[in-house]
Scaffold this motif. Sequence first.
Motif, PDB file in Angstrom:
ATOM      1  N   GLY A  49       0.831  -1.203   0.000  1.00 20.37           N
ATOM      2  CA  GLY A  49       0.000   0.000   0.000  1.00 20.37           C
ATOM      3  C   GLY A  49       0.859   1.243   0.000  1.00 20.37           C
ATOM      4  O   GLY A  49       2.044   1.198  -0.331  1.00 20.37           O
ATOM      5  N   VAL A  50       0.281   2.347   0.412  1.00 21.82           N
ATOM      6  CA  VAL A  50       0.943   3.646   0.370  1.00 21.82           C
ATOM      7  C   VAL A  50       1.612   3.938   1.712  1.00 21.82           C
ATOM      8  O   VAL A  50       0.999   3.791   2.770  1.00 21.82           O
ATOM      9  N   ASP A  51       2.896   4.335   1.658  1.00 24.05           N
ATOM     10  CA  ASP A  51       3.622   4.595   2.896  1.00 24.05           C
ATOM     11  C   ASP A  51       3.371   6.011   3.394  1.00 24.05           C
ATOM     12  O   ASP A  51       2.593   6.777   2.803  1.00 24.05           O
ATOM     13  N   ASP A  52       4.056   6.385   4.490  1.00 26.07           N
ATOM     14  CA  ASP A  52       3.807   7.689   5.105  1.00 26.07           C
ATOM     15  C   ASP A  52       4.384   8.849   4.306  1.00 26.07           C
ATOM     16  O   ASP A  52       4.145  10.009   4.634  1.00 26.07           O
ATOM     17  N   ALA A  53       5.121   8.547   3.242  1.00 21.40           N
ATOM     18  CA  ALA A  53       5.592   9.584   2.333  1.00 21.40           C
ATOM     19  C   ALA A  53       4.731   9.639   1.070  1.00 21.40           C
ATOM     20  O   ALA A  53       5.048  10.384   0.139  1.00 21.40           O
ATOM     21  N   GLY A  54       3.672   8.850   1.040  1.00 24.23           N
ATOM     22  CA  GLY A  54       2.767   8.863  -0.097  1.00 24.23           C
ATOM     23  C   GLY A  54       3.209   8.006  -1.268  1.00 24.23           C
ATOM     24  O   GLY A  54       2.676   8.137  -2.369  1.00 24.23           O
ATOM     25  N   GLN A  55       4.183   7.095  -1.044  1.00 27.12           N
ATOM     26  CA  GLN A  55       4.670   6.257  -2.132  1.00 27.12           C
ATOM     27  C   GLN A  55       4.155   4.828  -2.005  1.00 27.12           C
ATOM     28  O   GLN A  55       3.957   4.317  -0.893  1.00 27.12           O
ATOM     29  N   GLN A  56       3.952   4.192  -3.145  1.00 33.04           N
ATOM     30  CA  GLN A  56       3.409   2.845  -3.200  1.00 33.04           C
ATOM     31  C   GLN A  56       4.514   1.833  -2.919  1.00 33.04           C
ATOM     32  O   GLN A  56       5.486   1.735  -3.666  1.00 33.04           O
ATOM     33  N   ARG A  57       4.348   1.069  -1.866  1.00 31.19           N
ATOM     34  CA  ARG A  57       5.443   0.231  -1.362  1.00 31.19           C
ATOM     35  C   ARG A  57       5.056  -1.248  -1.382  1.00 31.19           C
ATOM     36  O   ARG A  57       3.912  -1.612  -1.157  1.00 31.19           O
ATOM     37  N   PHE A  58       6.070  -2.099  -1.664  1.00 34.65           N
ATOM     38  CA  PHE A  58       5.858  -3.542  -1.709  1.00 34.65           C
ATOM     39  C   PHE A  58       6.923  -4.244  -0.886  1.00 34.65           C
ATOM     40  O   PHE A  58       7.953  -3.663  -0.532  1.00 34.65           O
ATOM     41  N   ILE A  59       6.676  -5.518  -0.588  1.00 28.76           N
ATOM     42  CA  ILE A  59       7.629  -6.343   0.142  1.00 28.76           C
ATOM     43  C   ILE A  59       8.047  -7.507  -0.744  1.00 28.76           C
ATOM     44  O   ILE A  59       7.221  -8.083  -1.461  1.00 28.76           O
ATOM     45  N   ALA A  60       9.331  -7.843  -0.730  1.00 29.22           N
ATOM     46  CA  ALA A  60       9.860  -8.938  -1.530  1.00 29.22           C
ATOM     47  C   ALA A  60      11.152  -9.429  -0.891  1.00 29.22           C
ATOM     48  O   ALA A  60      11.783  -8.721  -0.106  1.00 29.22           O
ATOM     49  N   SER A  61      11.546 -10.653  -1.240  1.00 28.78           N
ATOM     50  CA  SER A  61      12.831 -11.190  -0.781  1.00 28.78           C
ATOM     51  C   SER A  61      13.848 -11.023  -1.902  1.00 28.78           C
ATOM     52  O   SER A  61      13.614 -11.453  -3.034  1.00 28.78           O
ATOM     53  N   ARG A  62      14.984 -10.393  -1.591  1.00 28.80           N
ATOM     54  CA  ARG A  62      16.030 -10.212  -2.597  1.00 28.80           C
ATOM     55  C   ARG A  62      17.416 -10.231  -1.940  1.00 28.80           C
ATOM     56  O   ARG A  62      17.539 -10.137  -0.721  1.00 28.80           O
ATOM     57  N   GLY A  63      18.426 -10.349  -2.793  1.00 31.15           N
ATOM     58  CA  GLY A  63      19.787 -10.523  -2.306  1.00 31.15           C
ATOM     59  C   GLY A  63      20.268  -9.408  -1.413  1.00 31.15           C
ATOM     60  O   GLY A  63      20.932  -9.646  -0.407  1.00 31.15           O
ATOM     61  N   THR A  64      20.011  -8.182  -1.801  1.00 31.67           N
ATOM     62  CA  THR A  64      20.295  -7.030  -0.951  1.00 31.67           C
ATOM     63  C   THR A  64      18.969  -6.336  -0.701  1.00 31.67           C
ATOM     64  O   THR A  64      18.302  -5.951  -1.650  1.00 31.67           O
ATOM     65  N   PRO A  65      18.541  -6.309   0.556  1.00 31.00           N
ATOM     66  CA  PRO A  65      19.259  -6.434   1.828  1.00 31.00           C
ATOM     67  C   PRO A  65      19.247  -7.821   2.466  1.00 31.00           C
ATOM     68  O   PRO A  65      19.225  -7.924   3.691  1.00 31.00           O
ATOM     69  N   ASN A  66      19.277  -8.868   1.686  1.00 33.51           N
ATOM     70  CA  ASN A  66      19.414 -10.228   2.196  1.00 33.51           C
ATOM     71  C   ASN A  66      18.167 -10.714   2.921  1.00 33.51           C
ATOM     72  O   ASN A  66      18.189 -11.026   4.105  1.00 33.51           O
ATOM     73  N   GLY A  67      17.073 -10.791   2.170  1.00 35.23           N
ATOM     74  CA  GLY A  67      15.855 -11.369   2.737  1.00 35.23           C
ATOM     75  C   GLY A  67      14.621 -10.525   2.475  1.00 35.23           C
ATOM     76  O   GLY A  67      14.685  -9.498   1.795  1.00 35.23           O
ATOM     77  N   PRO A  68      13.469 -10.937   3.012  1.00 34.98           N
ATOM     78  CA  PRO A  68      12.231 -10.184   2.830  1.00 34.98           C
ATOM     79  C   PRO A  68      12.340  -8.782   3.422  1.00 34.98           C
ATOM     80  O   PRO A  68      12.798  -8.604   4.551  1.00 34.98           O
ATOM     81  N   SER A  69      11.921  -7.797   2.647  1.00 33.23           N
ATOM     82  CA  SER A  69      12.054  -6.401   3.071  1.00 33.23           C
ATOM     83  C   SER A  69      11.150  -5.522   2.224  1.00 33.23           C
ATOM     84  O   SER A  69      10.822  -5.847   1.092  1.00 33.23           O
TER      85      SER A  69
END
Length: 304
Positions: free
Chosen positions: A258-278
């Motif tokens: 959803g939309v974060d506190d800065a008004g940007q559309q944010r998602f969660i995914a697992s990737r190499g950097t930062p080494n895991g779900p984030s």
Amino acid sequence: MKHIRAAVLLTTLVTSGAAVVHLAQAEDVPTRARDNGAVVAIAQARQSSTNYSFVRLDGPARTAVLDEHARLVAMFTDGARTTVLSGPSRTFADPQRTSALVTTSNWVRLAPQAWKSGAEKESWFRPWLEQALGDRSPDILAVATQYVASAHYADAADYNDFLGISNRGVKPRKDRFGDVDSAGFVRLVYGYRMGYPIGDNGLPRTPPEMPKAPLGAAIADNAVGQPQTRYLAQPGDLLLFSTDGNKGTVDHVGIYLGVDDAGQQRFIASRGTPNGPSFGDSSGRSVLDDDGPYAAGLWGIRRL
């Protein structure tokens, strides 16, 4: 006239990304996701006498459920089991990777079957809706954020590797214990935790297979270079990315928050950097509306 006004309001909310998601500390999610029994009992008693109304919307075809005050309480998309419900506001954070917070009163759950126009008349609908509106157990968003800072990334690591369990005859690899890649993370959240089908008729093993799989409703396809596509995403959607410059290959997958506190559309995914779900900002910000690789590489959206 009330329904017309409501339809206009709903269309504005969904297409503008104004449905805000509120996130909580990952380790505190189970506690924050619970309400006391009295609150739940009152909510269920109120819901049992609610006269709901139903508004059909397009782009994609879906049904908005309104209470007697014309307030949006649920959204069902044709062909998808994923349902966005109205509930208490929550806050999720990924403090080691970003200062951004996502705040939401959206709760995302799986209906027992894919939605279709008129399904509100079926016998399963009313009991399930009333139970779901009062349910404060961890939903899809809460489950996904539970793995922030508690899992690591490894290429070709599925959820059975992370958990250290056998999966359909496939044994976990000891060197991958606690690790999960982007598709494995989605399978962990939606499949292992929430019960969505995995395999031939469900979530496939790798990102390139996902556009070809029979996954709910295809909200957008082959949309790299079309920034307006991001406005179609709703919380819980799978986001398919092509980040290597090859517009025909999906190589990464995440879950829209959803939309974060800065008004940007944010998602969660697992990737190499930062080494895991984030949903943090290491190795590219986890947003759909900047000039980074994920915003530019949004290939498509699936609503399970």
